[in-house]
Design an enzyme around this catalytic site. Structure first.
Site, PDB file in Angstrom:
ATOM      1  N   ARG A 100       1.322  -1.442   0.120  1.00 22.05           N
ATOM      2  CA  ARG A 100      -0.093  -0.218  -0.119  1.00 22.05           C
ATOM      3  C   ARG A 100       1.335   0.955   0.273  1.00 22.05           C
ATOM      4  O   ARG A 100       0.662   2.230  -0.464  1.00 22.05           O
ATOM      5  CB  ARG A 100      -0.421  -0.486   1.239  1.00 22.05           C
ATOM      6  CG  ARG A 100      -1.880  -0.790   1.575  1.00 22.05           C
ATOM      7  CD  ARG A 100      -2.469  -1.246   0.442  1.00 22.05           C
ATOM      8  NE  ARG A 100      -2.589  -1.516  -0.768  1.00 22.05           N
ATOM      9  CZ  ARG A 100      -1.716  -2.718  -1.778  1.00 22.05           C
ATOM     10  NH1 ARG A 100      -1.845  -3.265  -0.616  1.00 22.05           N
ATOM     11  NH2 ARG A 100      -1.714  -2.754  -2.823  1.00 22.05           N
ATOM     12  N   GLN A 122     -11.321   9.597   7.317  1.00 24.24           N
ATOM     13  CA  GLN A 122     -10.470   7.817   7.237  1.00 24.24           C
ATOM     14  C   GLN A 122      -9.510   7.812   7.439  1.00 24.24           C
ATOM     15  O   GLN A 122      -9.759   6.364   7.462  1.00 24.24           O
ATOM     16  CB  GLN A 122     -12.331   7.141   7.408  1.00 24.24           C
ATOM     17  CG  GLN A 122     -13.244   8.181   7.639  1.00 24.24           C
ATOM     18  CD  GLN A 122     -14.601   7.386   7.648  1.00 24.24           C
ATOM     19  OE1 GLN A 122     -15.207   7.774   5.925  1.00 24.24           O
ATOM     20  NE2 GLN A 122     -15.812   6.835   7.933  1.00 24.24           N
ATOM     21  N   ASN A 123      -9.494   8.486   6.292  1.00 18.91           N
ATOM     22  CA  ASN A 123      -7.810   7.392   5.216  1.00 18.91           C
ATOM     23  C   ASN A 123      -6.816   7.555   5.932  1.00 18.91           C
ATOM     24  O   ASN A 123      -6.662   8.459   6.732  1.00 18.91           O
ATOM     25  CB  ASN A 123      -8.248   8.134   3.865  1.00 18.91           C
ATOM     26  CG  ASN A 123      -9.653   9.020   2.990  1.00 18.91           C
ATOM     27  OD1 ASN A 123     -10.671   7.213   3.176  1.00 18.91           O
ATOM     28  ND2 ASN A 123     -10.014   9.511   1.995  1.00 18.91           N
ATOM     29  N   ASP A 148      -4.282   7.365   3.619  1.00 18.80           N
ATOM     30  CA  ASP A 148      -2.880   7.965   3.142  1.00 18.80           C
ATOM     31  C   ASP A 148      -2.194   9.978   3.485  1.00 18.80           C
ATOM     32  O   ASP A 148      -3.430   9.832   4.802  1.00 18.80           O
ATOM     33  CB  ASP A 148      -3.758   8.161   1.955  1.00 18.80           C
ATOM     34  CG  ASP A 148      -4.401   8.803   1.531  1.00 18.80           C
ATOM     35  OD1 ASP A 148      -4.977  10.402   2.140  1.00 18.80           O
ATOM     36  OD2 ASP A 148      -5.613   8.160   0.854  1.00 18.80           O
ATOM     37  N   HIS A 164      -8.254   6.532  11.237  1.00 15.40           N
ATOM     38  CA  HIS A 164      -7.412   4.953  11.422  1.00 15.40           C
ATOM     39  C   HIS A 164      -6.731   4.964  10.695  1.00 15.40           C
ATOM     40  O   HIS A 164      -6.204   4.281  10.558  1.00 15.40           O
ATOM     41  CB  HIS A 164      -8.814   4.265   9.934  1.00 15.40           C
ATOM     42  CG  HIS A 164      -9.914   4.452   9.839  1.00 15.40           C
ATOM     43  ND1 HIS A 164     -11.668   4.354   9.456  1.00 15.40           N
ATOM     44  CD2 HIS A 164     -11.210   4.726  11.340  1.00 15.40           C
ATOM     45  CE1 HIS A 164     -12.576   4.697   9.707  1.00 15.40           C
ATOM     46  NE2 HIS A 164     -11.984   5.055  10.801  1.00 15.40           N
ATOM     47  N   GLY A 195     -17.305  11.743   0.460  1.00 14.13           N
ATOM     48  CA  GLY A 195     -16.390  10.338  -0.456  1.00 14.13           C
ATOM     49  C   GLY A 195     -16.372   9.290   0.767  1.00 14.13           C
ATOM     50  O   GLY A 195     -15.627   8.763   1.256  1.00 14.13           O
ATOM     51  N   THR A 196     -18.175   9.057   1.054  1.00 14.36           N
ATOM     52  CA  THR A 196     -17.356   8.772   2.488  1.00 14.36           C
ATOM     53  C   THR A 196     -19.311   7.783   2.621  1.00 14.36           C
ATOM     54  O   THR A 196     -20.304   8.664   2.470  1.00 14.36           O
ATOM     55  CB  THR A 196     -17.538   8.649   4.283  1.00 14.36           C
ATOM     56  OG1 THR A 196     -18.422   7.900   4.877  1.00 14.36           O
ATOM     57  CG2 THR A 196     -18.457   9.846   4.067  1.00 14.36           C
ATOM     58  N   SER A 197     -18.651   6.171   2.554  1.00 12.56           N
ATOM     59  CA  SER A 197     -20.615   5.733   2.782  1.00 12.56           C
ATOM     60  C   SER A 197     -21.330   5.898   3.958  1.00 12.56           C
ATOM     61  O   SER A 197     -22.008   5.690   4.059  1.00 12.56           O
ATOM     62  CB  SER A 197     -19.958   4.170   2.311  1.00 12.56           C
ATOM     63  OG  SER A 197     -19.530   3.716   3.258  1.00 12.56           O
TER      64      SER A 197
END
Length: 232
Positions: free
Chosen positions: A58, A88-89, A91, A106, A172-174
């Site tokens: 990754r 939440q990413n 990167d 996270h 961009g989140t569910s």
């Protein structure tokens, strides 16, 4: 336009627009791996070598992608307003775009931490963590990632940030990953909110919300218009 306090909450969709795959893909896999095999404490106990190899890959992938138009827009917004990013990413695309205040719920892919003391966190000087790489307490290093089943230590900071927002933006989140998904409901009912995501949501319970049904990178212009409307 007077400077305002803006909180931006981002999920996998913004990173996906830069070419990073998410585990929410239709096949339920993350880069051809089951979540249970690479992103849980149990996976780490079963096969440390596999987990380390997965996150090493990754990191290599992360060096091959760039921040997209939405990352850059958020960073530019920080020049006019007080912008705090909650993501939440794992990167570092927000930071590479220029955002100065980023709270990673996270964890962070470019960091490692001790397996005996979670407060010992190190920025990696190389792209890999290998078996035998140890912290100052002589304990194996692990990815600085909050795995499924682990507590999210930064949630309290996130709640505090949303409490004082003049505008709350979700991109961009569910809104399916908890406890992070609770952030939208903790914002004051009087605070304007904007959601940028192509998905369908049942958000009738959320007051003062505008939903822009668009992928992250394609929604910049619409988001800019919404911000100007709410903050004029």
């Amino acid at each position: 336009m007077r400077s305002k306090k803006i909180v931006v909450f981002t999920g996998a969709g913004i990173s996906a627009d830069s070419g990073i795959k998410t585990f929410r893909d239709a096949d339920g896999l993350w880069e051809n791996h089951r979540i249970e095999d690479v992103a849980t404490p149990e996976a780490w106990q079963r096969n440390k070598e596999l987990v380390l190899k997965f996150y090493n890959e990754r990191r290599k992938q992360l060096k091959q992608v760039e921040p997209n138009a939405m990352h850059l827009f958020i960073a530019d917004l920080d020049k006019k307003h007080e912008v705090k990013v909650i993501t939440q990413n794992v990167d570092n695309l927000h930071e590479r775009a220029g955002s100065k205040h980023v709270l990673h719920l996270h964890g962070e892919l470019i960091k490692a931490r001790s397996t005996v003391n979670p407060n010992l966190v190190y920025t990696l000087k190389k792209d890999t963590i290998e078996l035998g790489d140890k912290c100052e307490l002589n304990s194996q290093l692990r990815p600085h990632i909050v795995w499924f089943g682990e507590e999210v230590p930064e949630m309290e900071k996130a709640y505090e940030l949303t409490e004082y927002a003049d505008l709350f933006i979700v991109i961009g989140t569910s809104l399916n990953v908890y406890p992070a998904a609770n952030l939208l409901t903790t914002v004051s009912a009087y605070t304007p909110k904007v959601l940028v995501d192509p998905g369908t949501f049942n958000l009738d319970y959320v007051n003062n919300l505008k939903h822009i049904k668009s992928k992250a990178a394609e929604g910049v212009s619409a988001l800019q218009e919404a911000i100007e409307l709410f903050l004029k």
